[in-house]
Write an enzyme that holds these catalytic residues in place. Structure first.
Site, PDB file in Angstrom:
ATOM      1  CG  ASP A 198      -1.855   1.692   1.313  1.00  0.00           C
ATOM      2  OD1 ASP A 198      -1.144   2.325   0.404  1.00  0.00           O
ATOM      3  OD2 ASP A 198      -2.496   1.143   1.860  1.00  0.00           O
ATOM      4  CB  THR A 224      -4.234   7.914  -2.101  1.00  0.00           C
ATOM      5  OG1 THR A 224      -3.215   7.889  -1.674  1.00  0.00           O
ATOM      6  CG2 THR A 224      -5.209   6.981  -0.745  1.00  0.00           C
ATOM      7  NE  ARG A 233      -9.313  13.237  -0.327  1.00  0.00           N
ATOM      8  CZ  ARG A 233      -8.433  13.726   0.211  1.00  0.00           C
ATOM      9  NH1 ARG A 233      -7.606  15.166   0.263  1.00  0.00           N
ATOM     10  NH2 ARG A 233      -8.273  12.816   1.383  1.00  0.00           N
TER      11      ARG A 233
HETATM   12  C1  LIG Z   1      -3.750   7.224   2.795  1.00  0.00           C
HETATM   13  C2  LIG Z   1      -4.010   6.269   2.851  1.00  0.00           C
HETATM   14  C3  LIG Z   1      -5.189   5.264   2.742  1.00  0.00           C
HETATM   15  C4  LIG Z   1      -6.486   5.508   2.901  1.00  0.00           C
HETATM   16  O1  LIG Z   1      -6.824   6.203   1.536  1.00  0.00           O
HETATM   17  P1  LIG Z   1      -7.986   7.722   1.437  1.00  0.00           P
HETATM   18  O2  LIG Z   1      -7.871   8.355   0.797  1.00  0.00           O
HETATM   19  O3  LIG Z   1      -7.728   7.822   3.217  1.00  0.00           O
HETATM   20  O4  LIG Z   1      -9.179   6.513   2.216  1.00  0.00           O
HETATM   21  C5  LIG Z   1      -4.856   4.098   2.839  1.00  0.00           C
HETATM   22  N1  LIG Z   1      -3.664   3.477   3.200  1.00  0.00           N
HETATM   23  C6  LIG Z   1      -2.334   4.435   3.469  1.00  0.00           C
HETATM   24  C7  LIG Z   1      -0.978   3.760   3.911  1.00  0.00           C
HETATM   25  C8  LIG Z   1      -2.740   5.440   3.758  1.00  0.00           C
HETATM   26  O5  LIG Z   1      -1.643   6.187   4.204  1.00  0.00           O
END
Ligand SMILES: *Cc1c(COP(=O)(O)O)cnc(C)c1O
Length: 415
Positions: A198, A224, A233
């Site tokens: 992630d 993201t 976004r």
């Molecule tokens: C920001 C983040 C997300 C979530 O993203 P959203 O768009 O706020 O749902 C998921 N994983 C990690 C590691 C993040 O930093």
């Protein structure tokens, strides 16, 4: 700017103006935030917001897709080029739903997943007990090492061998160091786990070549698009070809209806920007700025979790300063420095009133700030926290910050 809004909705127009001023005259230090370009915002605010297009390019459930299909294909092609992956799904609404789609597509309810604990730098969707991830799957979290604040891959391996997770998640929300993807790959192979990276926070650093890429080693990668990647976004899921069908089915129709085509267009624009050579300079400057800010803060006597940073973020451990994170955040808000209170590993305090403060340099680097400006910011942070009960002092600092900010225009805002 915004002449139509000014005419039809004064209330929202006025709030928007005031947010534009806040973003212009303050210093944005939240590491998950950035300033999208004017081009990204034009695409976000375009007529693609009017379209419905359930399905994928060439296989839609509605007519009139000749332009949307081109936009989505461009977004996919540019993302593939940027990260060198086999398959990309650009329809995820945001980072959390992207992670949900991966679990939904590749796991059964009750399967065991292993992610970094939230208060050690993980994300809520990586298995926090009250989130869907913690309620749906059997979570066996791993931790950072107490002495160093860093991941110890022997500890990760031990936890994986003990619980044999079906999925291991790496990539974090508040971890200031380089991630050793290869070590995760060895562990994943050993226990037969699917590996998910992630890279929500560090996607821009990876695209810009200043953080190693998980692509050669990992099965699935979510990110993201609005953090260091500096797009709208939203999110996307990248994966090896063998997972492509399951991921696409999980996103649509598994979890979502129509994709947000305006956001898809803006993602394509942002990926195009990230493919330009200047983006490499941007990514390198983010890290140089974070390092300069971290060094100055340590010089001023702050303890940083892990003793510094390799990426875009800094986690200050305020336990020795006797000021909790919440008070520090509110104090810095008063001088126009936006930060966020954050837990530190093994935090003795509760999450809503934690011991840490999280800072980052992606947004200020977009404004063109450099190492010498980090020195100023470190000085303001130190001075403000030393005088956190002196409102007059803080007000003077606020004016200094405001004057300083006038030298650094924000993309997409004309005041
Ligand atoms: C920001 C983040 C997300 C979530 O993203 P959203 O768009 O706020 O749902 C998921 N994983 C990690 C590691 C993040 O930093």
């Amino acid at each position: 700017m915004h002449p139509n809004l000014q005419k039809t909705d004064k209330e929202i127009f006025n709030i928007l103006k005031s947010e534009e001023e806040r973003q212009t005259y303050g210093i944005e230090l939240i590491p998950s935030e950035n300033y999208a370009s004017a081009a990204v915002m034009e695409a976000t605010g375009s007529v693609f917001t009017n379209k419905y297009s359930e399905g994928y390019p060439g296989k839609r459930y509605y007519g009139g897709q000749e332009n949307v299909d081109k936009v989505e294909q461009l977004a996919v092609e540019r993302a593939k080029q940027l990260f060198g992956v086999d398959h990309v799904n650009v329809q995820s609404y945001s980072g959390s739903p992207a992670n949900m789609a991966v679990y939904f597509g590749l796991l059964e309810y009750g399967d065991t997943i292993m992610g970094l604990k939230l208060d050690h730098g993980g994300h809520i969707t990586h298995g926090l007990p009250i989130s869907f991830s913690g309620r749906t799957y059997n979570v066996v979290p791993y931790e950072v090492e107490k002495d160093t604040g860093r991941l110890n891959m022997d500890m990760v391996r031990e936890q994986a061998l003990k619980h044999k997770p079906k999925l291991i998640i790496a990539g974090y929300t508040a971890y200031p160091r380089i991630i050793d993807w290869k070590a995760f790959k060895e562990i994943g192979d050993h226990v037969g786990a699917i590996l998910m990276a992630d890279i929500a926070h560090i996607a821009g650093l990876i695209a810009g070549g200043v953080h190693p890429s998980p692509v050669p080693h990992f099965d699935v990668i979510t990110t993201t698009t609005h953090k260091t990647l500096r797009g709208p976004r939203g999110a996307m899921i990248m994966c090896k070809e063998q997972y492509a069908k399951d991921i696409d089915k999980a996103v649509f129709p598994g979890l979502q209806g129509g994709p947000h085509d305006n956001t898809t267009a803006a993602k394509a624009v942002a990926f195009g920007e990230a493919l330009q050579p200047e983006f490499k300079d941007y990514a390198a400057q983010i890290v140089n700025n974070a390092r300069a800010l971290a060094n100055k803060l340590m010089e001023y006597g702050f303890n940083l979790v892990s003793g510094g940073t390799d990426n875009h973020l800094i986690l200050i451990d305020l336990t020795s300063k006797q000021i909790p994170g919440k008070v520090a955040q509110e104090c810095l808000d008063k001088i126009g420095l936006t930060t966020n209170k954050n837990t530190i590993p093994f935090d003795p305090r509760p999450p809503f009133d934690p011991s840490g403060l999280r800072l980052g340099t992606p947004a200020i680097t977009t404004r063109g700030m450099k190492e010498q400006d980090m020195q100023k910011i470190a000085t303001w942070i130190t001075a403000a926290l030393e005088h956190y009960q002196d409102d007059e002092y803080l007000n003077n600092l606020k004016n200094e910050v405001r004057d300083f900010c006038k030298n650094f225009p924000v993309p997409g805002i004309k005041i």
